[in-house]
Design a protein around this motif. Structure first.
Motif, PDB file in Angstrom:
ATOM      1  N   PRO A 198      -1.040  43.232 -62.582  1.00  0.00           N
ATOM      2  CA  PRO A 198      -1.014  44.243 -61.524  1.00  0.00           C
ATOM      3  C   PRO A 198       0.045  45.321 -61.797  1.00  0.00           C
ATOM      4  CG  PRO A 198      -1.207  42.071 -60.564  1.00  0.00           C
ATOM      5  CD  PRO A 198      -0.941  41.871 -62.029  1.00  0.00           C
ATOM      6  N   HIS A 199      -0.341  46.559 -61.592  1.00  0.00           N
ATOM      7  CA  HIS A 199       0.532  47.715 -61.815  1.00  0.00           C
ATOM      8  C   HIS A 199      -0.020  48.843 -60.958  1.00  0.00           C
ATOM      9  CE1 HIS A 199      -2.934  48.216 -64.396  1.00  0.00           C
ATOM     10  NE2 HIS A 199      -2.651  49.502 -64.517  1.00  0.00           N
ATOM     11  N   ALA A 200       0.706  49.935 -60.869  1.00  0.00           N
ATOM     12  CA  ALA A 200       0.232  51.069 -60.063  1.00  0.00           C
ATOM     13  C   ALA A 200       0.418  52.364 -60.841  1.00  0.00           C
ATOM     14  CB  ALA A 200       0.999  51.132 -58.744  1.00  0.00           C
ATOM     15  N   HIS A 201      -0.414  53.362 -60.521  1.00  0.00           N
ATOM     16  CA  HIS A 201      -0.304  54.692 -61.137  1.00  0.00           C
ATOM     17  C   HIS A 201      -0.051  55.700 -60.032  1.00  0.00           C
ATOM     18  CE1 HIS A 201      -1.922  53.229 -64.967  1.00  0.00           C
ATOM     19  NE2 HIS A 201      -2.739  52.504 -64.234  1.00  0.00           N
ATOM     20  N   VAL A 202       1.042  56.407 -60.138  1.00  0.00           N
ATOM     21  CA  VAL A 202       1.346  57.420 -59.122  1.00  0.00           C
ATOM     22  C   VAL A 202       0.364  58.580 -59.279  1.00  0.00           C
ATOM     23  CG1 VAL A 202       3.078  59.046 -58.276  1.00  0.00           C
ATOM     24  CG2 VAL A 202       3.776  56.774 -59.051  1.00  0.00           C
ATOM     25  N   GLY A 203      -0.422  58.826 -58.237  1.00  0.00           N
ATOM     26  CA  GLY A 203      -1.266  60.012 -58.224  1.00  0.00           C
ATOM     27  C   GLY A 203      -2.541  59.956 -59.041  1.00  0.00           C
ATOM     28  N   SER A 204      -2.882  58.800 -59.608  1.00  0.00           N
ATOM     29  CA  SER A 204      -4.147  58.680 -60.347  1.00  0.00           C
ATOM     30  C   SER A 204      -4.995  57.545 -59.775  1.00  0.00           C
ATOM     31  CB  SER A 204      -3.904  58.406 -61.837  1.00  0.00           C
ATOM     32  OG  SER A 204      -3.414  59.530 -62.498  1.00  0.00           O
ATOM     33  N   ASP A 205      -6.277  57.846 -59.532  1.00  0.00           N
ATOM     34  CA  ASP A 205      -7.223  56.827 -59.074  1.00  0.00           C
ATOM     35  C   ASP A 205      -7.881  56.166 -60.273  1.00  0.00           C
ATOM     36  OD1 ASP A 205      -6.946  57.464 -56.291  1.00  0.00           O
ATOM     37  OD2 ASP A 205      -8.247  59.198 -56.600  1.00  0.00           O
ATOM     38  N   LYS A 206      -8.233  54.895 -60.108  1.00  0.00           N
ATOM     39  CA  LYS A 206      -8.961  54.171 -61.161  1.00  0.00           C
ATOM     40  C   LYS A 206     -10.216  53.553 -60.564  1.00  0.00           C
ATOM     41  CE  LYS A 206      -6.612  51.715 -64.275  1.00  0.00           C
ATOM     42  NZ  LYS A 206      -5.713  50.628 -64.745  1.00  0.00           N
ATOM     43  N   ILE A 207     -11.295  53.566 -61.338  1.00  0.00           N
ATOM     44  CA  ILE A 207     -12.533  52.891 -60.947  1.00  0.00           C
ATOM     45  C   ILE A 207     -12.905  51.919 -62.057  1.00  0.00           C
ATOM     46  CG2 ILE A 207     -15.004  53.189 -60.546  1.00  0.00           C
ATOM     47  CD1 ILE A 207     -14.382  55.893 -59.240  1.00  0.00           C
ATOM     48  N   TYR A 208     -13.194  50.662 -61.663  1.00  0.00           N
ATOM     49  CA  TYR A 208     -13.668  49.650 -62.602  1.00  0.00           C
ATOM     50  C   TYR A 208     -15.161  49.391 -62.335  1.00  0.00           C
ATOM     51  CZ  TYR A 208      -8.749  47.808 -62.950  1.00  0.00           C
ATOM     52  OH  TYR A 208      -7.401  47.610 -63.118  1.00  0.00           O
ATOM     53  N   PHE A 209     -15.955  49.331 -63.398  1.00  0.00           N
ATOM     54  CA  PHE A 209     -17.359  48.930 -63.295  1.00  0.00           C
ATOM     55  C   PHE A 209     -17.547  47.679 -64.153  1.00  0.00           C
ATOM     56  CE2 PHE A 209     -21.762  49.236 -65.077  1.00  0.00           C
ATOM     57  CZ  PHE A 209     -22.440  48.968 -63.896  1.00  0.00           C
ATOM     58  N   VAL A 210     -18.093  46.627 -63.531  1.00  0.00           N
ATOM     59  CA  VAL A 210     -18.283  45.365 -64.264  1.00  0.00           C
ATOM     60  C   VAL A 210     -19.593  45.408 -65.042  1.00  0.00           C
ATOM     61  CG1 VAL A 210     -18.417  42.851 -64.124  1.00  0.00           C
ATOM     62  CG2 VAL A 210     -17.033  44.118 -62.447  1.00  0.00           C
ATOM     63  N   VAL A 211     -19.490  45.362 -66.370  1.00  0.00           N
ATOM     64  CA  VAL A 211     -20.668  45.386 -67.239  1.00  0.00           C
ATOM     65  C   VAL A 211     -21.172  43.970 -67.473  1.00  0.00           C
ATOM     66  CG1 VAL A 211     -21.499  45.979 -69.558  1.00  0.00           C
ATOM     67  CG2 VAL A 211     -19.858  47.491 -68.397  1.00  0.00           C
ATOM     68  N   GLU A 212     -20.245  43.044 -67.694  1.00  0.00           N
ATOM     69  CA  GLU A 212     -20.621  41.670 -68.066  1.00  0.00           C
ATOM     70  C   GLU A 212     -19.521  40.720 -67.616  1.00  0.00           C
ATOM     71  OE1 GLU A 212     -21.879  41.256 -72.233  1.00  0.00           O
ATOM     72  OE2 GLU A 212     -20.685  39.426 -72.311  1.00  0.00           O
ATOM     73  N   GLY A 213     -19.914  39.562 -67.119  1.00  0.00           N
ATOM     74  CA  GLY A 213     -18.936  38.559 -66.713  1.00  0.00           C
ATOM     75  C   GLY A 213     -18.467  38.757 -65.286  1.00  0.00           C
TER      76      GLY A 213
END
Lengths: 116, 116
Positions: free
Chosen positions: B51-66
């Motif tokens: 776990p970590h954080a980014h100041v001012g940047s959004d992240k999106i994860y898409f699960v491809v497999e698993g």
């Protein structure tokens, strides 16, 4: 300005968010922030997103299902499942479903041209 | 400043860009602009992105497999193929592969914290 507060883990199922129309390509929004958005595009055979450009925003398309004929900056290429393509800011880009089966794309854009 | 000129249609195959290591989670970059990046993350069973954080940047994860155990802002959820999740700017987020099979994720972040 961000107009909402996010307190919970926000998740979507890209299978259940799909929607098609005989009329035209369907777009459904998955996530939207002031910095980026994620959409799902669903194209029946023959449907298209006409070439257009976004000043200062990059777009990435990921092909989930089917084959799309992508046109980016005057180049054209057919891309299928697992392929991902960059439409850099300011370049004309579009996609047509020239195949006989449905086309499903995930689309990411930053910054979000609908905000700010 | 954008340091490269993009003249051609840039595409990647997310299947062939996968790489795993017994050592730790592998990240491969797919696209990078000053506005956003797209990576592919490959996690063997037991591997994680702490776990970590980014100041001012959004992240999106898409699960491809698993299946990944996502932790975002203190909430935890197991997400599988076709699911997509938003890790908004400034919130702690991470993912662990607690399953017995490989985990493959597409990751999009904007703006690109490595630039600008």
């Amino acid at each position: 300005m961000e107009s909402r507060t996010i307190n919970t883990l926000e998740t979507r199922n890209t299978k259940t968010e799909r929607r098609f129309s005989a009329e035209k390509m369907q777009k459904a929004n998955l996530f939207e922030t002031e910095r980026m958005f994620a959409d799902i595009y669903c194209l029946e055979p023959g449907q298209e997103q006409k070439p257009h450009a976004h000043v200062g925003s990059d777009k990435i398309y990921f092909v989930v299902e089917g084959t799309g004929r992508f046109q980016i900056g005057g180049e054209e290429r057919d891309l299928g499942p697992d392929q991902i393509v960059l439409a850099p800011a300011n370049l004309d880009h579009g996609v047509r479903n020239e195949s006989q089966t449905r086309l499903v794309l995930l689309v990411f854009m930053a910054p979000n041209p609908n905000k700010g």
